[in-house]
Scaffold this motif. Structure first.
Motif, mmCIF file in Angstrom:
data_model
loop_
_atom_site.group_PDB
_atom_site.id
_atom_site.type_symbol
_atom_site.label_atom_id
_atom_site.label_comp_id
_atom_site.label_asym_id
_atom_site.label_seq_id
_atom_site.Cartn_x
_atom_site.Cartn_y
_atom_site.Cartn_z
ATOM 1 N N GLY A 220 0.642 -1.518 0.066
ATOM 2 C CA GLY A 220 0.052 -0.049 0.299
ATOM 3 C C GLY A 220 0.837 0.956 -0.156
ATOM 4 O O GLY A 220 0.370 2.359 -0.379
ATOM 5 N N MET A 221 2.073 1.253 0.547
ATOM 6 C CA MET A 221 2.936 2.102 0.453
ATOM 7 C C MET A 221 3.322 2.800 -0.861
ATOM 8 O O MET A 221 3.300 1.570 -1.985
ATOM 9 N N LEU A 222 3.730 3.674 -1.869
ATOM 10 C CA LEU A 222 4.449 4.415 -2.459
ATOM 11 C C LEU A 222 6.051 4.914 -2.424
ATOM 12 O O LEU A 222 5.601 5.704 -1.887
ATOM 13 N N VAL A 223 6.583 4.624 -3.368
ATOM 14 C CA VAL A 223 8.292 4.635 -3.528
ATOM 15 C C VAL A 223 8.560 5.910 -4.091
ATOM 16 O O VAL A 223 8.194 4.812 -5.321
ATOM 17 N N ILE A 224 8.670 6.009 -3.225
ATOM 18 C CA ILE A 224 9.722 7.462 -4.851
ATOM 19 C C ILE A 224 11.075 7.236 -4.716
ATOM 20 O O ILE A 224 11.802 7.507 -3.453
ATOM 21 N N ASN A 225 11.337 7.601 -5.725
ATOM 22 C CA ASN A 225 13.393 8.031 -6.186
ATOM 23 C C ASN A 225 14.102 8.536 -6.515
ATOM 24 O O ASN A 225 13.494 8.447 -8.004
ATOM 25 N N VAL A 226 15.310 8.984 -6.375
ATOM 26 C CA VAL A 226 15.519 10.629 -7.425
ATOM 27 C C VAL A 226 16.314 9.167 -8.554
ATOM 28 O O VAL A 226 17.370 8.626 -8.521
ATOM 29 N N GLY A 227 16.220 9.921 -9.787
ATOM 30 C CA GLY A 227 17.245 9.251 -10.883
ATOM 31 C C GLY A 227 18.181 10.440 -11.152
ATOM 32 O O GLY A 227 18.089 11.429 -11.245
ATOM 33 N N ALA A 239 20.893 13.299 -4.734
ATOM 34 C CA ALA A 239 21.775 12.644 -4.698
ATOM 35 C C ALA A 239 20.717 11.001 -4.664
ATOM 36 O O ALA A 239 19.797 10.691 -5.091
ATOM 37 N N SER A 240 20.930 10.402 -6.731
ATOM 38 C CA SER A 240 20.207 9.437 -7.366
ATOM 39 C C SER A 240 21.400 8.182 -6.555
ATOM 40 O O SER A 240 22.352 7.711 -6.611
ATOM 41 N N THR A 241 20.686 7.704 -5.540
ATOM 42 C CA THR A 241 20.958 6.338 -4.478
ATOM 43 C C THR A 241 21.083 5.273 -5.665
ATOM 44 O O THR A 241 20.036 4.246 -5.627
ATOM 45 N N THR A 242 21.647 4.202 -5.222
ATOM 46 C CA THR A 242 22.398 3.350 -5.561
ATOM 47 C C THR A 242 21.544 1.726 -4.752
ATOM 48 O O THR A 242 21.112 2.302 -3.505
ATOM 49 N N HIS A 243 20.131 1.580 -5.603
ATOM 50 C CA HIS A 243 19.496 0.253 -4.792
ATOM 51 C C HIS A 243 19.743 -1.073 -5.954
ATOM 52 O O HIS A 243 20.013 -1.244 -6.672
#
Length: 297
Positions: A220-227, A239-243
Motif C-alpha cells: 500500500g505504500m508508494l516508493v519514490i526515488n531520485v534518478g 542524489a541518485s541513490t544506488t539500490h
C-alpha cells in the motif's frame, strides 16, 4: 489502511527514509527532505488506488505465466516484452538480472490479453508525478532551483518518453548463477521513479555509511526515488541513490515478485546541465547498458 496520526508517521525509517502521509499539510516539505537525505521518499494514503495496483499484479502475473507474451517481443523502439535472456545487466552486475518485463509507453503496443488497468494506472501515476515534481521544485533552495532550465513539471510537458515497466521476478529454482540477483545494484536514469510496494519484499538502498538497508515497503505504500537526471539537473543536490532487489530466502523464493515502476523521462530537448540535454544523457546511458548487456551474456 487504518487511520493514524500524520505527525507520528512522518518520522525517519531505520533506512533514513521519511514515511510521509500524503494528506499531511507538511507532506511536500517532508517528502522533499527525504529525497534530499536519502534519495528516496515513501508516501502513505496517496491517490493511487490499491485495488487497481493489485489488479495489475494479478493480470500481468497471468500474462507472464502464459505464452502470448512472446507475440509482443521487444521492438526496435524498445517497447514490448523482454524475456529473461534479454533482461538488462546493471553496470555493477556480473550477470543479467533474474527478471522478465514489459515496456509500456503511451504510444506503444499494449497486450490484448489484459484489461486496461495498466493504462489507467499510467494516467493516474503520471498525474501524481506532476504534483510530486512540483513539490520538489517548490521546496528546493533558490540556488538549486536556479539550476533548473525550466521548472521540473515543465520538463515533462509533452514528453513521450515516460516508461511504465511491468516486471516479473520469477521464483528461484536453485540453479541460478551465484552472481545473479533479481536486480543488481544500479541507479535509475530518469528524473523520478514512482513505485507501489511490490507483492514481495527485497528492495534495498545503499546508505551513506556504505550499508545495504531495506526500504520501507509495506503493501500500500508508494516508493519514490531520485534518478540520475534529477541529480544532474540539481548539480548533485538530490542524489541518485544506488539500490537493488535481493534474491529471497525461505518460502518467498518459491513465489514470483511483481513490480511496476514508472520512470519519469523528460523531453529530449530539455537542458539538464551545461553538459547534457535529457536526450544526450539518455543516449549515453543506453549505450553503456548495451555494453553491459554483452558482458552479462
Amino acid at each position: 489502511m487504518s487511520e493514524f496520526d500524520a505527525r507520528r508517521d512522518a518520522v525517519p525509517h531505520e533506512s533514513g527514509v521519511i514515511v510521509v502521509d500524503y494528506r499531511d499539510p507538511n507532506a511536500p516539505a517532508l517528502f522533499t527532505e527525504s529525497l534530499r537525505r536519502t534519495g528516496f521518499g515513501v508516501l502513505t494514503n496517496h491517490p493511487i488506488p490499491q485495488p487497481l495496483v493489485e489488479q495489475i499484479y494479478k493480470e500481468w502475473l497471468g500474462f507472464f505465466d502464459g505464452e502470448d507474451k512472446h507475440k509482443y517481443l521487444v521492438s526496435e523502439k524498445h517497447d514490448g516484452y523482454f524475456p529473461p535472456s534479454q533482461a538488462e545487466t546493471a553496470k555493477t552486475g556480473k550477470k543479467r538480472d533474474l527478471k522478465e518485463y514489459y515496456h509500456l509507453y503511451s504510444w506503444g503496443r499494449y497486450p490484448d490479453e489484459v484489461s486496461d488497468a495498466a493504462r489507467r494506472y499510467f494516467d493516474i501515476a503520471k498525474g501524481l508525478a506532476d504534483e510530486l515534481l512540483q513539490w520538489v521544485d517548490d521546496n528546493s533552495p533558490e540556488e538549486v532551483r536556479a539550476k533548473f532550465s525550466v521548472p521540473l513539471p515543465e520538463m515533462m510537458k509533452d514528453s513521450e518518453g515516460t516508461l511504465f515497466r511491468i516486471l516479473r521476478y520469477p521464483p528461484l529454482t536453485g540453479e541460478e548463477d551465484p552472481d545473479a540477483l533479481r536486480a543488481a545494484a544500479h541507479e535509475d536514469i530518469n528524473l523520478l521513479t514512482i513505485l507501489p510496494a511490490a507483492n514481495e519484499r527485497g528492495l534495498q538502498l545503499l546508505n551513506g555509511e556504505g550499508e545495504w538497508v531495506d526500504v520501507p515497503f509495506d503493501f500500500g505504500m508508494l516508493v519514490i526515488n531520485v534518478g540520475d537526471m534529477l541529480q544532474e539537473a540539481s548539480g548533485g543536490y538530490y542524489a541518485s541513490t544506488t539500490h537493488r532487489v535481493i534474491n529471497p530466502t525461505g518460502e518467498s523464493r518459491f513465489r514470483s515478485r511483481v513490480s511496476i515502476p514508472l520512470f519519469l523521462q523528460p523531453r529530449p530537448d530539455v537542458v539538464l546541465s551545461e553538459r547534457y540535454t535529457a536526450g544526450s544523457y539518455l543516449g549515453e546511458r543506453l549505450r553503456e547498458l548495451a555494453r553491459n548487456d554483452k558482458k552479462g551474456m
